[in-house]
Write an enzyme that holds these catalytic residues in place. Sequence first.
Site, mmCIF file in Angstrom:
data_model
loop_
_atom_site.group_PDB
_atom_site.id
_atom_site.type_symbol
_atom_site.label_atom_id
_atom_site.label_comp_id
_atom_site.label_asym_id
_atom_site.label_seq_id
_atom_site.Cartn_x
_atom_site.Cartn_y
_atom_site.Cartn_z
ATOM 1 N N ARG A 233 -40.828 -13.781 -57.793
ATOM 2 C CA ARG A 233 -40.497 -12.663 -58.201
ATOM 3 C C ARG A 233 -41.627 -11.586 -58.523
ATOM 4 O O ARG A 233 -42.176 -11.964 -59.588
ATOM 5 C CB ARG A 233 -39.068 -12.539 -58.876
ATOM 6 C CG ARG A 233 -38.163 -13.227 -58.195
ATOM 7 C CD ARG A 233 -37.436 -12.197 -56.984
ATOM 8 N NE ARG A 233 -36.490 -12.753 -56.306
ATOM 9 C CZ ARG A 233 -36.527 -13.522 -55.282
ATOM 10 N NH1 ARG A 233 -37.382 -13.905 -54.462
ATOM 11 N NH2 ARG A 233 -35.267 -13.763 -54.717
ATOM 12 N N ASP A 257 -46.694 -12.449 -52.738
ATOM 13 C CA ASP A 257 -45.756 -12.345 -51.486
ATOM 14 C C ASP A 257 -44.815 -11.466 -52.063
ATOM 15 O O ASP A 257 -44.035 -11.096 -51.440
ATOM 16 C CB ASP A 257 -45.439 -13.825 -51.329
ATOM 17 C CG ASP A 257 -44.678 -13.652 -50.086
ATOM 18 O OD1 ASP A 257 -44.709 -12.875 -49.095
ATOM 19 O OD2 ASP A 257 -43.392 -14.239 -49.735
ATOM 20 N N GLU A 262 -41.276 -3.739 -54.712
ATOM 21 C CA GLU A 262 -41.317 -4.013 -53.297
ATOM 22 C C GLU A 262 -40.164 -3.376 -52.533
ATOM 23 O O GLU A 262 -40.110 -3.120 -51.607
ATOM 24 C CB GLU A 262 -41.340 -5.617 -53.073
ATOM 25 C CG GLU A 262 -40.097 -6.292 -53.624
ATOM 26 C CD GLU A 262 -40.090 -7.596 -53.068
ATOM 27 O OE1 GLU A 262 -41.245 -8.194 -53.410
ATOM 28 O OE2 GLU A 262 -39.357 -8.306 -52.739
ATOM 29 N N HIS A 294 -43.254 -10.392 -48.741
ATOM 30 C CA HIS A 294 -42.104 -11.244 -49.048
ATOM 31 C C HIS A 294 -41.482 -11.966 -47.942
ATOM 32 O O HIS A 294 -40.622 -12.148 -47.448
ATOM 33 C CB HIS A 294 -40.596 -10.372 -49.645
ATOM 34 C CG HIS A 294 -39.981 -11.282 -50.370
ATOM 35 N ND1 HIS A 294 -39.415 -10.781 -51.386
ATOM 36 C CD2 HIS A 294 -39.518 -12.416 -50.320
ATOM 37 C CE1 HIS A 294 -38.502 -11.678 -52.191
ATOM 38 N NE2 HIS A 294 -38.615 -12.673 -51.313
HETATM 39 P P1 NAI Z 1 -35.377 -23.588 -58.473
HETATM 40 O O1 NAI Z 1 -34.221 -23.004 -59.378
HETATM 41 O O2 NAI Z 1 -35.170 -24.859 -57.811
HETATM 42 O O3 NAI Z 1 -36.444 -23.850 -59.710
HETATM 43 C C1 NAI Z 1 -37.008 -22.814 -60.552
HETATM 44 C C2 NAI Z 1 -37.596 -23.635 -61.873
HETATM 45 O O4 NAI Z 1 -38.091 -22.795 -62.763
HETATM 46 C C3 NAI Z 1 -36.851 -24.601 -62.644
HETATM 47 O O5 NAI Z 1 -37.086 -25.876 -62.610
HETATM 48 C C4 NAI Z 1 -36.569 -23.852 -63.835
HETATM 49 O O6 NAI Z 1 -36.119 -24.776 -64.978
HETATM 50 C C5 NAI Z 1 -37.920 -23.226 -63.985
HETATM 51 N N1 NAI Z 1 -37.899 -22.328 -65.165
HETATM 52 C C6 NAI Z 1 -37.154 -21.415 -65.394
HETATM 53 N N2 NAI Z 1 -37.453 -20.652 -66.603
HETATM 54 C C7 NAI Z 1 -38.717 -21.038 -66.664
HETATM 55 C C8 NAI Z 1 -39.792 -20.488 -67.446
HETATM 56 N N3 NAI Z 1 -39.672 -19.671 -68.401
HETATM 57 N N4 NAI Z 1 -41.232 -21.051 -67.432
HETATM 58 C C9 NAI Z 1 -41.345 -22.130 -66.499
HETATM 59 N N5 NAI Z 1 -40.143 -22.580 -65.613
HETATM 60 C C10 NAI Z 1 -38.999 -21.942 -65.740
HETATM 61 O O7 NAI Z 1 -35.866 -22.297 -57.768
HETATM 62 P P2 NAI Z 1 -36.730 -22.504 -56.362
HETATM 63 O O8 NAI Z 1 -35.772 -22.793 -55.302
HETATM 64 O O9 NAI Z 1 -37.691 -23.443 -56.581
HETATM 65 O O10 NAI Z 1 -37.304 -20.914 -56.348
HETATM 66 C C11 NAI Z 1 -38.160 -20.424 -57.427
HETATM 67 C C12 NAI Z 1 -38.247 -19.097 -57.082
HETATM 68 O O11 NAI Z 1 -38.893 -18.537 -55.932
HETATM 69 C C13 NAI Z 1 -36.844 -18.264 -56.996
HETATM 70 O O12 NAI Z 1 -36.164 -18.015 -58.175
HETATM 71 C C14 NAI Z 1 -37.253 -17.230 -56.371
HETATM 72 O O13 NAI Z 1 -37.485 -16.167 -57.290
HETATM 73 C C15 NAI Z 1 -38.579 -17.396 -55.440
HETATM 74 N N6 NAI Z 1 -38.130 -17.302 -54.103
HETATM 75 C C16 NAI Z 1 -39.299 -16.724 -53.355
HETATM 76 C C17 NAI Z 1 -39.011 -16.666 -51.927
HETATM 77 C C18 NAI Z 1 -40.031 -15.970 -51.054
HETATM 78 O O14 NAI Z 1 -39.810 -15.826 -49.841
HETATM 79 N N7 NAI Z 1 -41.150 -15.521 -51.634
HETATM 80 C C19 NAI Z 1 -38.090 -17.409 -51.242
HETATM 81 C C20 NAI Z 1 -37.101 -18.210 -52.158
HETATM 82 C C21 NAI Z 1 -37.295 -18.406 -53.547
#
Ligand code: NAI
Length: 333
Positions: A233, A257, A262, A294
């Site tokens: 994000r 991305d 954005e 994105h």
């Molecule tokens: P997820 O919820 O499976 O994983 C997020 C991880 O980040 C968790 O393991 C959590 O413990 C960890 N986390 C939380 N706070 C943290 C911190 N302060 N420092 C380090 N790690 C921390 O989420 P997922 O599905 O892996 O997605 C990750 C991010 O990717 C989403 O939150 C979203 O913002 C982004 N995303 C981007 C997309 C794109 O098209 N560019 C599409 C889908 C998601």
Amino acid sequence: MKVAVFSTQSYDREFLQSRNENHRHELVFFEGKLTESTAPLAAGFPAVCVFVNDKLNAEVLQLLKDNGTRLIALRSAGFNNVDICCAEKLGLTVVRVPAYSPHAVAEHALALILTLNRKTNRAFNRVREGNFSLVGLLGFDLYGKTVGVIGTGKIGAIFAGIMNKLGCKVLAHDPYPNDEVRQFAEYVDLAELYRQSDIISLHCPLVPETQHLIDDEALAKMKQGVMLINTSRGRIVDTRAVINSLKKGEIGYLGLDVYEEEGDLFFQDLSDKIIQDDVFMRLLTFPNVLITSHQGFFTREALTAIADTTLNNITAFESGEGIMHKVTPEHLA
Ligand code: NAI
């Protein structure tokens, strides 16, 4: 169920309509974003379906509630654009698509890395113009490099696995370490990850603690020439700090991305408009910066999964048989 679908592009309509055959919801598509001024369009719709740059602040949520909306179905995993506590107070149910294709985003992060490193974007243009010089295209072997992964949830874990298979040393940081990732990566604190990594990739959610996680202080701890990748994000990175660091030649490569502001740019064709965002335009002047709008999620598999989960979420809510993939204030902790 009657659903007002905001921020729709041709591909959203195509995938949602084709997967809706079994659900038979009444989907009404609006191209524009959901904001204070467009919220009245949702009057009389018990459900609204939104994407990452729709703005669901307290004012918009109140307007939706007053006009009869009960369900907010996000077509995304991230929910930082929704005031979840306010939605809860108003009795609005918020559901999301927790996972669609984590591979899509992880592979896009790899695409940014490979393009920045081997400069295939520049080579493409050169060769088409009959310029076969290699000057300026020098890259480095990924094999043996150290990659720092911040956030090893669904996407970060897959990304870490890909980099491990490419022969990189993987460092990880996450408040909740992942046992599978631990098999091949070392969990370290952020300072250590910054100190050792040649490439740093962000896969944590945008929550208050991660807002501007990458600021002047974090950048000062990183290796000279580091490659920084953000597919998570925009607001996790302080863009002004990163620009200063790029100007000083400290960041070697930047792949984005997502971008802090954005919402006014991405997912639209602005090629004949004057872009007013000077910070974004400054980013575009660096030869070692690659920005995509994105598109990490943008694969056939992911769009199919997003459409299926979104429609299943709406059907489950309508049937009253149990709400699926609800987002509550506990998710903010
Ligand atoms: P997820 O919820 O499976 O994983 C997020 C991880 O980040 C968790 O393991 C959590 O413990 C960890 N986390 C939380 N706070 C943290 C911190 N302060 N420092 C380090 N790690 C921390 O989420 P997922 O599905 O892996 O997605 C990750 C991010 O990717 C989403 O939150 C979203 O913002 C982004 N995303 C981007 C997309 C794109 O098209 N560019 C599409 C889908 C998601």
